[in-house]
Design an enzyme around this catalytic site. Structure first.
Site, short mmCIF file in Angstrom:
data_model
loop_
_atom_site.label_atom_id
_atom_site.label_comp_id
_atom_site.label_asym_id
_atom_site.label_seq_id
_atom_site.Cartn_x
_atom_site.Cartn_y
_atom_site.Cartn_z
N ASP A 194 -116.09 6.14 19.50
CA ASP A 194 -116.83 6.81 20.82
C ASP A 194 -117.25 5.52 21.52
O ASP A 194 -117.18 4.38 21.23
CB ASP A 194 -118.01 7.74 20.76
CG ASP A 194 -118.88 7.16 19.82
OD1 ASP A 194 -119.20 5.90 19.64
OD2 ASP A 194 -119.71 8.26 19.54
N GLY A 238 -120.30 4.74 22.61
CA GLY A 238 -121.54 4.31 22.51
C GLY A 238 -122.59 4.80 23.50
O GLY A 238 -123.50 4.47 23.49
N ASP A 260 -117.13 16.55 16.05
CA ASP A 260 -117.80 15.56 15.38
C ASP A 260 -119.11 15.90 15.09
O ASP A 260 -119.61 16.27 16.34
CB ASP A 260 -117.30 14.11 15.74
CG ASP A 260 -118.29 13.67 16.78
OD1 ASP A 260 -119.29 13.13 16.62
OD2 ASP A 260 -118.07 13.94 18.16
N CYS A 316 -117.47 27.60 -3.56
CA CYS A 316 -116.63 26.30 -3.49
C CYS A 316 -116.41 25.67 -4.49
O CYS A 316 -116.79 25.75 -5.72
CB CYS A 316 -118.02 25.32 -2.72
SG CYS A 316 -118.00 23.83 -2.35
N CYS A 344 -115.62 22.12 -4.98
CA CYS A 344 -115.92 20.72 -4.69
C CYS A 344 -116.14 20.13 -5.88
O CYS A 344 -116.91 20.98 -6.90
CB CYS A 344 -116.91 20.55 -3.30
SG CYS A 344 -118.60 20.80 -3.63
N CYS A 348 -120.08 21.16 -6.83
CA CYS A 348 -120.13 22.83 -7.11
C CYS A 348 -119.59 23.06 -8.65
O CYS A 348 -120.10 23.86 -9.47
CB CYS A 348 -119.66 23.77 -6.19
SG CYS A 348 -120.81 23.89 -4.55
N HIS A 371 -120.74 17.78 -1.02
CA HIS A 371 -120.56 19.31 -0.87
C HIS A 371 -120.65 19.70 0.51
O HIS A 371 -119.56 20.45 0.96
CB HIS A 371 -121.58 20.03 -1.43
CG HIS A 371 -121.92 21.46 -1.21
ND1 HIS A 371 -120.83 22.20 -1.66
CD2 HIS A 371 -122.68 21.92 -0.11
CE1 HIS A 371 -121.27 23.68 -1.25
NE2 HIS A 371 -122.11 23.52 -0.20
#
Length: 376
Positions: free
Chosen positions: A90, A92, A271, A309, A311, A314, A340
């Protein structure tokens, strides 16, 4: 070098694919924020394991440190950071306006806006700097990021109609200077739609920005303290005037519910620092809403953080153990929490893409919201 195709859609929700010099991005997509060229508490391998497709970095912060000379000598951000997938930087602009204000102790802004550009104090040393639209493009061309953003003016909430109107026109003039100064063909420039919270100004900004015929279009100036309903309504207004065949990026948004709601309104790219920043304070997302893992209620809770989940966190650790790590201020707490939260976001976007492909996004949206807000 760049292309965007819409594979499926349901009402305003779109399932697309972005082709870039550094890889393919399936959309809708959430882009983790790697402000300094790294996502906090992460290494690139962990991001790869999660399935992260693209990372965002910040022109303001990288300009201050390590500095443009270092990145130029390294051969650009991909070489310097070791991140081989797509990058978005971006301008800034948001950081200039938000962080510079924090430097002042007498309530005076550390930012001065001129037609030529923006004068600001950096938040590290308090030294003065000046960004022009041309300089911001020049910096990002040294970075070599796939997607680049022009300098725009980030307006506070609330603001006056007169100031928002002048800001829209200034942002458009700065965009024209950015387009004129851009040299590299292996980078895609997005235009940024501003207009604060005035529908007519958002329409003017959107239509005028689209006239420049850029690769994609971003919506800026939202998620700055306004009610969610107001943010959603502004997204609807802007998307109505953006071309269907071009990618749409909602800057700095959002929470999980924002992703679902704004995909429904036509957004492709997001984002936000929320999943990583909140992970470092112990706020973790689950299928039934977010929790603060440091609470006493989890001291003897030996269940997984989120049973839905898969991941690394988890699958291997209990809520009680995670609470212990946070209370002990172990570095591993921030790593496991971030793994996570980013996995939660990645899985959510995968589910959204699948639902759009199947033509069941609206039913997914309703059921997901009901479960997420159940606070089980």
């Amino acid at each position: 070098m760049f292309s965007f195709e819409i594979i499926a859609s349901e009402s305003d929700a779109r399932r697309g694919r972005l082709i870039t010099p550094h890889g393919i991005i399936e959309t809708p997509v959430f882009m983790p924020v790697g402000t300094q060229g790294t996502v906090k508490a992460m290494i690139h391998k962990l991001l790869d394991d999660i399935g992260v497709q693209i990372m965002l970095a910040n022109t303001y912060h990288l300009y201050l440190r390590p500095g443009i000379e270092v990145i130029k000598l390294a051969g650009g951000l991909h070489s310097f950071t070791g991140w081989r997938k797509p990058l978005l930087t971006d301008s800034g602009g948001y950081q200039i306006f938000s962080l510079s204000r924090k430097r002042t102790k007498d309530n005076r802004s550390g930012v001065r806006v001129f037609e030529e550009g923006v004068e600001f104090k950096d938040h590290l040393s308090g030294s003065m700097h000046f960004f022009t639209p041309e300089k911001v493009i020049q910096l990002q061309e040294v970075f070599g990021s796939d997607f680049i953003m022009p300098l725009d003016e980030c307006v506070e909430y609330p603001t006056t109609y007169a100031y928002a109107e002048s800001s829209v026109q200034r942002t458009l003039r700065w965009l024209d200077r950015s387009i004129k100064h851009k040299r590299r063909e292996d980078q895609a420039l997005f235009g940024i739609v501003q207009g604060a919270f005035f529908e007519d100004l958002r329409k003017v900004s959107a239509l005028s920005t689209v006239e420049r015929d850029l690769f994609g279009y971003a919506i800026g100036g939202l998620s700055v303290g306004e009610p969610k309903d107001l943010m959603y309504s502004m997204v609807e207004v802007v998307c109505e005037y953006l071309p269907w065949q071009k990618p749409r990026y909602l800057m700095g948004v959002g929470m999980p519910e924002d992703l679902v709601e704004c995909v429904a309104r036509g957004i492709d790219m997001f984002d936000c620092v929320a999943p990583t920043r909140m992970a470092r304070t112990g706020t973790l997302f689950t299928s039934y809403g977010k929790i603060n893992i440091t609470g006493e209620i989890y001291r003897k809770d030996f269940s997984p953080l989120d049973e839905n989940c898969d991941c690394y966190t988890c699958k291997n650790f209990t809520r009680a153990y995670l609470r212990h790590l946070y209370k002990a201020e172990e570095i591993s707490a921030y790593v496991l929490g971030t793994i996570h939260n980013l996995s939660f976001y990645h899985r959510l976007m995968e589910e959204i893409r699948k639902a759009i492909e199947l033509g069941s996004f609206e039913s997914f949206r309703r059921s997901w919201m009901e479960r997420y807000n159940s606070k089980r």
